[in-house]
Scaffold this active site. Structure first.
Site, PDB file in Angstrom:
ATOM      1  N   ARG A  15      18.652   0.382   0.467  1.00  0.00           N
ATOM      2  CA  ARG A  15      18.656   0.257   1.922  1.00  0.00           C
ATOM      3  C   ARG A  15      19.983  -0.351   2.365  1.00  0.00           C
ATOM      4  O   ARG A  15      20.748  -0.861   1.551  1.00  0.00           O
ATOM      5  CB  ARG A  15      17.499  -0.643   2.376  1.00  0.00           C
ATOM      6  N   ASP A  42       7.983   4.474  -1.756  1.00  0.00           N
ATOM      7  CA  ASP A  42       8.219   3.040  -1.802  1.00  0.00           C
ATOM      8  C   ASP A  42       7.229   2.274  -2.689  1.00  0.00           C
ATOM      9  O   ASP A  42       6.397   1.488  -2.218  1.00  0.00           O
ATOM     10  CB  ASP A  42       8.209   2.449  -0.387  1.00  0.00           C
ATOM     11  N   HIS A  45       6.693  -2.524  -3.877  1.00  0.00           N
ATOM     12  CA  HIS A  45       5.871  -3.523  -3.177  1.00  0.00           C
ATOM     13  C   HIS A  45       4.990  -4.224  -4.201  1.00  0.00           C
ATOM     14  O   HIS A  45       4.587  -3.614  -5.197  1.00  0.00           O
ATOM     15  CB  HIS A  45       4.972  -2.848  -2.141  1.00  0.00           C
ATOM     16  N   TYR A  89      -3.890  -3.346   0.628  1.00  0.00           N
ATOM     17  CA  TYR A  89      -2.899  -2.719   1.495  1.00  0.00           C
ATOM     18  C   TYR A  89      -1.935  -1.826   0.734  1.00  0.00           C
ATOM     19  O   TYR A  89      -1.588  -0.772   1.178  1.00  0.00           O
ATOM     20  CB  TYR A  89      -2.154  -3.842   2.223  1.00  0.00           C
ATOM     21  N   TYR A  90      -1.457  -2.236  -0.409  1.00  0.00           N
ATOM     22  CA  TYR A  90      -0.442  -1.468  -1.142  1.00  0.00           C
ATOM     23  C   TYR A  90      -1.021  -0.919  -2.438  1.00  0.00           C
ATOM     24  O   TYR A  90      -0.382  -0.975  -3.480  1.00  0.00           O
ATOM     25  CB  TYR A  90       0.781  -2.356  -1.425  1.00  0.00           C
ATOM     26  N   ARG A 162      10.500  -3.938  16.399  1.00  0.00           N
ATOM     27  CA  ARG A 162       9.350  -4.739  16.014  1.00  0.00           C
ATOM     28  C   ARG A 162       9.862  -5.836  15.081  1.00  0.00           C
ATOM     29  O   ARG A 162      10.790  -5.620  14.306  1.00  0.00           O
ATOM     30  CB  ARG A 162       8.242  -3.912  15.361  1.00  0.00           C
ATOM     31  N   TYR A 164       9.151  -8.833  12.223  1.00  0.00           N
ATOM     32  CA  TYR A 164       8.304  -9.499  11.237  1.00  0.00           C
ATOM     33  C   TYR A 164       8.488 -11.002  11.431  1.00  0.00           C
ATOM     34  O   TYR A 164       9.621 -11.485  11.549  1.00  0.00           O
ATOM     35  CB  TYR A 164       8.736  -9.106   9.820  1.00  0.00           C
ATOM     36  N   ASP A 193       4.793  -8.859  13.687  1.00  0.00           N
ATOM     37  CA  ASP A 193       4.037  -8.466  12.493  1.00  0.00           C
ATOM     38  C   ASP A 193       3.992  -9.641  11.514  1.00  0.00           C
ATOM     39  O   ASP A 193       5.008 -10.051  10.965  1.00  0.00           O
ATOM     40  CB  ASP A 193       4.717  -7.255  11.826  1.00  0.00           C
ATOM     41  N   GLU A 219       0.488  -7.644  15.015  1.00  0.00           N
ATOM     42  CA  GLU A 219       0.013  -6.882  13.847  1.00  0.00           C
ATOM     43  C   GLU A 219      -0.289  -7.822  12.686  1.00  0.00           C
ATOM     44  O   GLU A 219       0.438  -8.788  12.428  1.00  0.00           O
ATOM     45  CB  GLU A 219       1.059  -5.843  13.419  1.00  0.00           C
ATOM     46  N   HIS A 244      -3.181  -2.301   9.789  1.00  0.00           N
ATOM     47  CA  HIS A 244      -3.033  -1.122   8.931  1.00  0.00           C
ATOM     48  C   HIS A 244      -4.397  -0.692   8.398  1.00  0.00           C
ATOM     49  O   HIS A 244      -5.276  -1.533   8.173  1.00  0.00           O
ATOM     50  CB  HIS A 244      -2.136  -1.459   7.729  1.00  0.00           C
ATOM     51  N   THR A 294       4.188   2.788   8.661  1.00  0.00           N
ATOM     52  CA  THR A 294       5.184   3.271   7.709  1.00  0.00           C
ATOM     53  C   THR A 294       5.275   2.327   6.509  1.00  0.00           C
ATOM     54  O   THR A 294       4.926   1.144   6.633  1.00  0.00           O
ATOM     55  CB  THR A 294       6.599   3.341   8.352  1.00  0.00           C
ATOM     56  N   THR A 295       5.691   2.868   5.391  1.00  0.00           N
ATOM     57  CA  THR A 295       6.204   2.021   4.312  1.00  0.00           C
ATOM     58  C   THR A 295       7.715   2.179   4.227  1.00  0.00           C
ATOM     59  O   THR A 295       8.338   1.676   3.299  1.00  0.00           O
ATOM     60  CB  THR A 295       5.549   2.363   2.963  1.00  0.00           C
TER      61      THR A 295
HETATM   62  O1  LIG Z   1       4.403  -2.563   9.193  1.00  0.00           O
HETATM   63  C1  LIG Z   1       4.534  -3.017   8.045  1.00  0.00           C
HETATM   64  O2  LIG Z   1       3.790  -3.867   7.558  1.00  0.00           O
HETATM   65  C2  LIG Z   1       5.631  -2.492   7.209  1.00  0.00           C
HETATM   66  O3  LIG Z   1       6.414  -1.694   7.675  1.00  0.00           O
HETATM   67  C3  LIG Z   1       5.717  -3.044   5.823  1.00  0.00           C
HETATM   68  C4  LIG Z   1       7.103  -2.981   5.279  1.00  0.00           C
HETATM   69  O4  LIG Z   1       7.204  -3.824   4.163  1.00  0.00           O
HETATM   70  C5  LIG Z   1       7.449  -1.567   4.813  1.00  0.00           C
HETATM   71  O5  LIG Z   1       6.494  -1.168   3.824  1.00  0.00           O
HETATM   72  C6  LIG Z   1       8.836  -1.576   4.200  1.00  0.00           C
HETATM   73  O6  LIG Z   1       8.959  -1.228   3.012  1.00  0.00           O
HETATM   74  O7  LIG Z   1       9.774  -1.925   4.946  1.00  0.00           O
HETATM   75 MG   LIG Z   2       2.732  -3.942   9.524  1.00  0.00          MG
HETATM   76 MG   LIG Z   3       7.492  -0.099   2.180  1.00  0.00          MG
END
Ligand SMILES: O=C(O)C(=O)C[C@@H](O)[C@H](O)C(=O)O
Ligand SMILES: [Mg+2]
Ligand SMILES: [Mg+2]
Length: 389
Positions: A15, A42, A45, A89-90, A162, A164, A193, A219, A244, A294-295
């Site tokens: 990234r 992705d 995680h 979640y993941y 958005r 975090y 979030d 969120e 989510h 999204t991830t």
């Molecule tokens: O809304 C969320 O929660 C995300 O977007 C999680 C992030 O960690 C996303 O998975 C990422 O890889 O940026």
């Molecule tokens: Mg989120």
């Molecule tokens: Mg992700």
């Protein structure tokens, strides 16, 4: 038409923050010479275990080869028994199902000479409003770095962001104030979030402090699967609450507990387009809003969401897929496009997702496996290469 082969390729894509996300590109071939492409997006995680891609390839071949790729519902049912959904979640099994389900949609639509959106109900939208993510502050010096991100992305047409939050409220507050002072009403903050990091009461106290600033929703303001906690938060705070969807049982509990206002639906987290459509239908039936989460997928996964979003009657909040803007590279020749803060749905006259693999880029970014390398929990939670302790 029958599935004749399958190929999984692991790629590591950095990234702009320096963090490297590993994805698995899926190719499913048919005996009629058509190949469908998908993306297990992705894997970088928590939890920190990784799948053996060689073994996964063998397992998926044993499930898929010989089947008609248009039998998407039946194949999904078999995938679910092999990769059952969890209340997490993941869950990596959902990523597997998502990549295969996407490739089946791409293959089937290509074989029929139509776009995936036309395969799943046709087009309501030709573009999807999205917001750009600002990753979590841990230190005050990250505030200026993130205000610079807003400046750059605002210049590119993104006017919704958005944030975090929850690890450094002083920095969160300073960032929101900086955005307000510099951009006024020209920039909107869609959501705060909390990423399930705080319990609902701590999150409510944080929201009370940050409510001096404008934001639309909150969120993940409770621990994962704390349905009662989400409900307590929701009744205590004025802002709408989004969460989510990572399993049908979890979504059913959130409906029963009336825990949320908005379902954040991502094919990656619920196990594919087929399941995401069911989750969106459940949201509609329950009278709840929905948005596409999204991830942070590459262009194949993002195009899949663009086709999904185009066909949904109840996509009524700004969505999150901006992955191709976050990565330094992509693995297709024709990445998805963004215009004025909208994700453009690939042209209707392009079959499948409308994406074409770039073999050179795949070769350049190919990695051996999904092993973790030297990453910290902070990096895995907040998507940066920042190592300051
Ligand atoms: O809304 C969320 O929660 C995300 O977007 C999680 C992030 O960690 C996303 O998975 C990422 O890889 O940026
Ligand atoms: Mg989120
Ligand atoms: Mg992700």
């Amino acid at each position: 038409m029958k599935i004749s082969d399958l190929r999984l390729t692991v790629v590591g894509i950095p990234r702009h923050t320096g963090f490297v996300s590993k994805h698995v590109i899926v190719e499913i071939m048919s005996d009629e010479g058509v190949t469908g492409i998908g993306e297990m997006s992705d894997f970088s995680h928590l939890p920190r275990f990784s799948l053996d891609v060689t073994d996964l390839t063998a397992v998926l071949k044993s499930i898929l080869i010989g089947k008609n790729p248009l039998d998407i519902s039946a194949i999904n049912k078999e995938l679910l028994s092999n990769f059952p959904e969890m209340m997490f979640y993941y869950e990596k099994g959902n990523f597997v199902r998502n990549g295969v389900d996407a490739a089946l949609h791409d293959l089937g639509a290509k074989a029929l000479g139509i776009s995936v959106a036309d395969l799943i109900g046709g087009r309501i939208k030709d573009k999807i409003k999205v917001c750009f993510p600002i990753f979590r502050h841990r230190f005050m010096e990250e505030v200026e770095e993130n205000l610079a991100v807003v400046r750059k992305r605002f210049q590119q047409g993104f006017d919704v962001f958005r944030l975090y939050v929850g690890k450094n409220l002083d920095a969160d507050e300073a960032f929101l104030d900086g955005v307000k002072q510099e951009f006024g009403s020209k920039v909107k903050v869609k959501s705060l979030d909390f990423s399930h990091l705080l319990d609902w009461k701590e999150a409510a106290q944080a929201v009370k402090r940050l409510s001096a600033y404008d934001f639309q929703m909150v969120e993940s303001p409770a621990f994962q699967n704390d349905f009662e906690g989400l409900r307590h938060f929701r009744l205590k705070v004025d802002h709408p609450v989004s969460e989510h969807v990572w399993s049908f049982r979890q979504q059913s509990e959130m409906i029963k507990h009336d825990s949320v206002d908005i379902f954040n639906i991502s094919p990656i987290f619920i196990g594919g387009l087929t399941c995401a459509r069911k989750a969106a239908a459940a949201a509609e039936v329950a009278g709840k809003g929905c948005l596409l989460g999204t991830t942070q997928e590459l262009s194949i996964g993002t195009a899949a969401m663009a086709h999904l979003g185009s066909s949904l009657v109840n996509l009524n909040y700004t969505s999150d897929p901006t992955g191709p803007e976050l990565y330094q590279s992509d693995i297709v020749k024709n990445p998805v496009q963004y215009e004025n803060g909208y994700l453009i749905v690939p042209d209707r006259d392009k079959p499948g997702f409308g994406m074409e693999l770039d073999p050179e880029s795949i070769a350049k970014h190919k990695v051996d496996d999904l092993s973790w390398g030297d990453v910290s929990v902070h990096q895995l939670q907040d998507r940066t290469s920042q190592t300051k302790a």
